[in-house]
Design a protein around this motif. Structure first.
Motif, PDB file in Angstrom:
ATOM      1  N   GLY A   1     -11.003  -5.087   3.633  1.00  0.00           N
ATOM      2  CA  GLY A   1     -11.527  -4.485   2.401  1.00  0.00           C
ATOM      3  C   GLY A   1     -11.897  -3.024   2.561  1.00  0.00           C
ATOM      4  O   GLY A   1     -12.625  -2.475   1.736  1.00  0.00           O
ATOM      5  N   LEU A   2     -11.403  -2.381   3.619  1.00  0.00           N
ATOM      6  CA  LEU A   2     -11.725  -0.962   3.814  1.00  0.00           C
ATOM      7  C   LEU A   2     -10.873  -0.068   2.921  1.00  0.00           C
ATOM      8  O   LEU A   2     -11.302   1.014   2.534  1.00  0.00           O
ATOM      9  CB  LEU A   2     -11.524  -0.572   5.280  1.00  0.00           C
ATOM     10  CG  LEU A   2     -12.545  -1.151   6.258  1.00  0.00           C
ATOM     11  CD1 LEU A   2     -12.107  -0.934   7.705  1.00  0.00           C
ATOM     12  CD2 LEU A   2     -13.921  -0.533   6.044  1.00  0.00           C
ATOM     13  N   ILE A   3      -9.660  -0.512   2.661  1.00  0.00           N
ATOM     14  CA  ILE A   3      -8.824   0.191   1.698  1.00  0.00           C
ATOM     15  C   ILE A   3      -8.284  -0.844   0.706  1.00  0.00           C
ATOM     16  O   ILE A   3      -8.277  -2.041   0.988  1.00  0.00           O
ATOM     17  CB  ILE A   3      -7.664   0.981   2.360  1.00  0.00           C
ATOM     18  CG1 ILE A   3      -6.782   0.070   3.200  1.00  0.00           C
ATOM     19  CG2 ILE A   3      -8.184   2.127   3.182  1.00  0.00           C
ATOM     20  CD1 ILE A   3      -5.549   0.778   3.750  1.00  0.00           C
ATOM     21  N   HIS A   4      -7.854  -0.369  -0.439  1.00  0.00           N
ATOM     22  CA  HIS A   4      -7.458  -1.283  -1.506  1.00  0.00           C
ATOM     23  C   HIS A   4      -5.935  -1.317  -1.654  1.00  0.00           C
ATOM     24  O   HIS A   4      -5.296  -0.258  -1.620  1.00  0.00           O
ATOM     25  CB  HIS A   4      -8.102  -0.842  -2.820  1.00  0.00           C
ATOM     26  CG  HIS A   4      -9.597  -0.794  -2.725  1.00  0.00           C
ATOM     27  ND1 HIS A   4     -10.391  -1.881  -2.980  1.00  0.00           N
ATOM     28  CD2 HIS A   4     -10.440   0.193  -2.345  1.00  0.00           C
ATOM     29  CE1 HIS A   4     -11.661  -1.553  -2.785  1.00  0.00           C
ATOM     30  NE2 HIS A   4     -11.713  -0.296  -2.389  1.00  0.00           N
TER      31      HIS A   4
ATOM     32  N   ARG B   1      -6.746  -2.752   7.676  1.00  0.00           N
ATOM     33  CA  ARG B   1      -7.780  -2.131   6.823  1.00  0.00           C
ATOM     34  C   ARG B   1      -7.870  -2.838   5.474  1.00  0.00           C
ATOM     35  O   ARG B   1      -8.958  -3.018   4.936  1.00  0.00           O
ATOM     36  CB  ARG B   1      -7.471  -0.644   6.629  1.00  0.00           C
ATOM     37  CG  ARG B   1      -7.809   0.199   7.838  1.00  0.00           C
ATOM     38  CD  ARG B   1      -7.469   1.663   7.597  1.00  0.00           C
ATOM     39  NE  ARG B   1      -7.804   2.461   8.750  1.00  0.00           N
ATOM     40  CZ  ARG B   1      -9.006   2.960   8.999  1.00  0.00           C
ATOM     41  NH1 ARG B   1      -9.980   2.740   8.157  1.00  0.00           N
ATOM     42  NH2 ARG B   1      -9.239   3.666  10.080  1.00  0.00           N
TER      43      ARG B   1
ATOM     44  N   ALA C   1     -13.483   3.421  -3.384  1.00  0.00           N
ATOM     45  CA  ALA C   1     -12.479   4.327  -2.800  1.00  0.00           C
ATOM     46  C   ALA C   1     -11.955   3.763  -1.490  1.00  0.00           C
ATOM     47  O   ALA C   1     -12.595   2.908  -0.872  1.00  0.00           O
ATOM     48  CB  ALA C   1     -13.101   5.693  -2.568  1.00  0.00           C
ATOM     49  N   ASP C   2     -10.795   4.231  -1.080  1.00  0.00           N
ATOM     50  CA  ASP C   2     -10.268   3.850   0.221  1.00  0.00           C
ATOM     51  C   ASP C   2     -11.103   4.523   1.293  1.00  0.00           C
ATOM     52  O   ASP C   2     -11.301   5.741   1.251  1.00  0.00           O
ATOM     53  CB  ASP C   2      -8.812   4.299   0.361  1.00  0.00           C
ATOM     54  CG  ASP C   2      -7.870   3.370  -0.387  1.00  0.00           C
ATOM     55  OD1 ASP C   2      -8.330   2.304  -0.838  1.00  0.00           O
ATOM     56  OD2 ASP C   2      -6.686   3.717  -0.519  1.00  0.00           O
ATOM     57  N   ASN C   3     -11.608   3.731   2.210  1.00  0.00           N
ATOM     58  CA  ASN C   3     -12.430   4.300   3.276  1.00  0.00           C
ATOM     59  C   ASN C   3     -11.604   4.467   4.534  1.00  0.00           C
ATOM     60  O   ASN C   3     -11.634   3.639   5.438  1.00  0.00           O
ATOM     61  CB  ASN C   3     -13.667   3.431   3.492  1.00  0.00           C
ATOM     62  CG  ASN C   3     -14.659   3.596   2.370  1.00  0.00           C
ATOM     63  OD1 ASN C   3     -15.334   4.615   2.273  1.00  0.00           O
ATOM     64  ND2 ASN C   3     -14.697   2.637   1.469  1.00  0.00           N
ATOM     65  N   GLN C   4     -10.877   5.546   4.562  1.00  0.00           N
ATOM     66  CA  GLN C   4     -10.057   5.903   5.718  1.00  0.00           C
ATOM     67  C   GLN C   4     -10.875   6.809   6.604  1.00  0.00           C
ATOM     68  O   GLN C   4     -11.886   7.344   6.189  1.00  0.00           O
ATOM     69  CB  GLN C   4      -8.831   6.695   5.255  1.00  0.00           C
ATOM     70  CG  GLN C   4      -8.027   5.999   4.234  1.00  0.00           C
ATOM     71  CD  GLN C   4      -6.858   5.276   4.854  1.00  0.00           C
ATOM     72  OE1 GLN C   4      -6.940   4.792   5.973  1.00  0.00           O
ATOM     73  NE2 GLN C   4      -5.785   5.192   4.139  1.00  0.00           N
ATOM     74  N   GLN C   5     -10.397   7.039   7.804  1.00  0.00           N
ATOM     75  CA  GLN C   5     -11.061   8.040   8.646  1.00  0.00           C
ATOM     76  C   GLN C   5     -10.022   8.909   9.300  1.00  0.00           C
ATOM     77  O   GLN C   5      -8.935   8.478   9.523  1.00  0.00           O
ATOM     78  CB  GLN C   5     -11.916   7.370   9.708  1.00  0.00           C
ATOM     79  CG  GLN C   5     -13.194   6.851   9.106  1.00  0.00           C
ATOM     80  CD  GLN C   5     -14.012   6.082  10.095  1.00  0.00           C
ATOM     81  OE1 GLN C   5     -13.568   5.077  10.604  1.00  0.00           O
ATOM     82  NE2 GLN C   5     -15.193   6.521  10.347  1.00  0.00           N
TER      83      GLN C   5
ATOM     84  N   GLU D   1      -8.470   0.038  14.861  1.00  0.00           N
ATOM     85  CA  GLU D   1      -7.885   1.233  15.483  1.00  0.00           C
ATOM     86  C   GLU D   1      -8.689   1.698  16.695  1.00  0.00           C
ATOM     87  O   GLU D   1      -8.929   0.923  17.600  1.00  0.00           O
ATOM     88  CB  GLU D   1      -7.755   2.333  14.425  1.00  0.00           C
ATOM     89  CG  GLU D   1      -6.459   3.107  14.561  1.00  0.00           C
ATOM     90  CD  GLU D   1      -6.253   4.103  13.431  1.00  0.00           C
ATOM     91  OE1 GLU D   1      -7.126   4.230  12.571  1.00  0.00           O
ATOM     92  OE2 GLU D   1      -5.195   4.751  13.434  1.00  0.00           O
TER      93      GLU D   1
ATOM     94  N   TYR E   1       0.859   5.465  -0.240  1.00  0.00           N
ATOM     95  CA  TYR E   1       0.140   6.748  -0.216  1.00  0.00           C
ATOM     96  C   TYR E   1       1.095   7.799  -0.765  1.00  0.00           C
ATOM     97  O   TYR E   1       1.982   8.261  -0.030  1.00  0.00           O
ATOM     98  CB  TYR E   1      -0.269   7.132   1.199  1.00  0.00           C
ATOM     99  CG  TYR E   1      -1.267   6.209   1.839  1.00  0.00           C
ATOM    100  CD1 TYR E   1      -2.607   6.215   1.466  1.00  0.00           C
ATOM    101  CD2 TYR E   1      -0.874   5.312   2.834  1.00  0.00           C
ATOM    102  CE1 TYR E   1      -3.522   5.364   2.054  1.00  0.00           C
ATOM    103  CE2 TYR E   1      -1.785   4.456   3.432  1.00  0.00           C
ATOM    104  CZ  TYR E   1      -3.109   4.494   3.038  1.00  0.00           C
ATOM    105  OH  TYR E   1      -4.006   3.648   3.627  1.00  0.00           O
TER     106      TYR E   1
ATOM    107  N   LYS F   1       0.846  -1.187   0.000  1.00  0.00           N
ATOM    108  CA  LYS F   1       0.000   0.000   0.000  1.00  0.00           C
ATOM    109  C   LYS F   1       0.882   1.237   0.000  1.00  0.00           C
ATOM    110  O   LYS F   1       1.738   1.406   0.874  1.00  0.00           O
ATOM    111  CB  LYS F   1      -0.929   0.012   1.228  1.00  0.00           C
ATOM    112  CG  LYS F   1      -1.898   1.181   1.227  1.00  0.00           C
ATOM    113  CD  LYS F   1      -2.897   1.086   0.101  1.00  0.00           C
ATOM    114  CE  LYS F   1      -3.786   2.307   0.027  1.00  0.00           C
ATOM    115  NZ  LYS F   1      -4.723   2.226  -1.116  1.00  0.00           N
TER     116      LYS F   1
END
Lengths: 259, 260
Positions: free
Chosen positions: A54-57, A50, B256-260, A86, A16, A14
């Motif tokens: 599957g919350l982020i790809h 995450r 989309a990436d579901n970040q918080q 978290e 960013y 991953k």
């Protein structure tokens, strides 16, 4: 991916922008084991978790849970996964019971599931209290109750004892151990606290800079620690460590926790 | 959409202050309209009340049911667009602002169902407010003894309020998309204010009927001469905007990436 493997990550990456949060992570978690995912803050633990839900790809690679690709598409398999990501959060205007009732309805759990986890996590006195008025420790208990409510096959827990007092930590450790031993639930838990992982995990993966640096069994972990203590620490330092352990036991006894 | 997804979305509103605040805000529309009616019915009082009386006089209103409902359409048309944005921002944005999106999106429920259920909640919520405002208007109008009461006037006025509310609702998915994209309350509210201002500006030009956010102001008669019947082209535009907003919200939650 073998039938015995519950979580499998392959070249999981991953990125960013310029920051590489997780770097080509290969990971296999076996059925029924407690896997400790140990790393310092910012090591890539939460990002991995995450992606696992599957919350982020992933930028590259893939992760499978119970044989299903975790990419946010097919979500049916998530009914077999309990999780805590978290910081523990809940709808602040709803009571503990109502927050759990939402989870119960959306996971299609049995009618008495809420009562069961409230008892299991010692939340009885707070069942009618709004989540916005809970202490951090009790909010953490609520998040754990939500994770356990639908009797999952896999538990993915990001720093599960965060915010709990020493008695609460011991209690949660015991609960997770019994869930793994008695119900064969696979537990994947992250932490930045080595003793927490060492007390609970069957296997430990150490992550740093987004990479899996080392994988050890609990026995290997303790042997490494023993070698380190014998070779590097003075008698005085060892005595100090022992004293600090005894102080924790004393605290647990005084506050009604199990020492 | 399965029932549990919908019922839990309604459950999330329990004890929420926003529901009551929205009712209070929306109930103000008919009350302000009634105050105007009361003033214009007696010009002397209008004079004594200074600016408020002058404003009521400048508006060219008369104390009739028709005027009262037109005023309500104007107030609830513009106010309704803002209030709908607040409601949509709350229903969608709270999951990110309160950190519960990560819990919701990792449940064994297809994510589009959450989006649909939330839109249904916004629809029911705003439909309830609109009906409440119409009932309040009728009660206040009867109390004031406005002239020109007939079933046709009340039905026509109520229909206008509901049409404005319906068109405004069709713009909600775009606000929902901005809430999921911006992960909170402020981006959708900023977006709503921006589009409302732009809608009023473009409404005064000949392009208004093609711009989704001008259509309610044009229908309510607050952005140039009132358009009493919506052009088919305008309806197509708002329906396409609705579909685009729904699609964008689905895609945002799914890909989309579901970040918080």
């Amino acid at each position: 991916m073998s039938a015995d493997t519950v979580i499998s990550a392959r070249k999981l990456t991953k990125r960013y922008g310029d920051v590489l949060a997780v770097d080509r992570l290969d990971l296999d978690v076996r059925r029924g084991e407690i896997y400790g995912f140990l790393g310092r803050n910012g090591a890539g633990k939460t990002t991995t978790i995450r992606m696992l839900l599957g919350l982020i790809h992933p930028s590259k690679g893939e992760v499978r849970v119970l044989g299903h690709l975790a990419d946010g598409g097919d979500t049916g398999w998530l009914g077999r996964v309990g999780f805590l990501v978290e910081t523990a959060t809940a709808y602040p205007n709803l009571t503990v019971w109502e927050n759990l009732e939402i989870q119960r309805r959306l996971t299609g759990s049995e009618p008495d599931a809420v009562r069961r986890v409230i008892d299991q996590l010692g939340l009885d006195a707070y069942a009618d209290r709004r989540a916005g008025r809970l202490s951090h420790g009790n909010l953490q208990r609520l998040a754990l109750a939500r994770a356990l409510l639908h009797r999952p096959d896999v538990l993915v827990l990001d720093e599960p004892t965060n915010g709990l007092d020493p008695a609460g930590i011991v209690e949660i450790r015991k609960l997770l151990r019994s869930i793994a031993d008695e119900h064969g639930v696979t537990v994947f838990m992250s932490s930045h606290i080595l003793p927490e992982v060492a007390h609970l995990a069957d296997r430990v993966g150490v992550i740093g800079g987004g990479r899996l640096l080392e994988e050890l069994s609990r026995k290997e972990l303790f042997e490494r620690a023993r070698t380190l203590v014998e070779s590097k620490y003075t008698e005085e330092q060892r005595a100090e460590a022992l004293l600090s352990m005894q102080l924790e036991r004393y605290f647990l006894q005084v506050t009604g926790g199990v020492a | 959409m399965t029932a549990p997804t919908l019922t839990t979305e309604f459950l999330k509103l329990r004890r929420s202050k926003v529901t009551w605040l929205s009712l209070l805000a929306y109930a103000t529309g008919p009350s302000v309209g009634a105050l105007f009616m009361w003033i214009v019915r007696d010009p002397e009082r209008a004079g004594q009340l200074g600016l408020l009386g002058t404003k009521a006089d400048l508006a060219g209103l008369d104390a009739t049911w028709e005027s009262y409902f037109l005023l309500l359409t104007q107030i609830s048309g513009l106010g309704g667009m803002i209030l709908l944005a607040v409601i949509a921002a709350y229903v969608f944005g709270r999951e990110y602002a309160e950190g519960t999106a990560k819990n919701m999106l990792a449940l064994p429920v297809p994510r589009y169902r959450f989006a649909l259920a939330k839109l249904a909640v916004v629809f029911v919520w705003f439909a309830g407010l609109s009906i409440f405002a119409i009932v309040e208007t009728v009660v206040l109008g009867l109390t004031l003894g406005l002239s020109g009461l007939s079933a046709g006037t009340v039905w026509g006025g109520a229909s206008d309020v509901l049409i404005a509310a319906g068109v405004a609702f069709l713009l909600v998915p775009t606000v929902a998309w901005v809430a999921t994209l911006g992960r909170g309350y402020l981006p959708p509210l900023g977006f709503a204010i921006f589009t409302l201002v732009l809608g009023n500006v473009l409404g005064a030009t000949g392009w208004g009927k093609w711009f989704p956010w001008s259509i309610v102001p044009l229908f309510a008669g607050v952005a140039g001469p009132r358009v009493e019947t919506l052009a088919p082209a305008s309806l197509v535009v708002v329906v396409l905007t609705f579909l685009a907003g729904v699609g964008a919200t689905f895609a945002q939650m799914r890909y989309a990436d579901n970040q918080q």
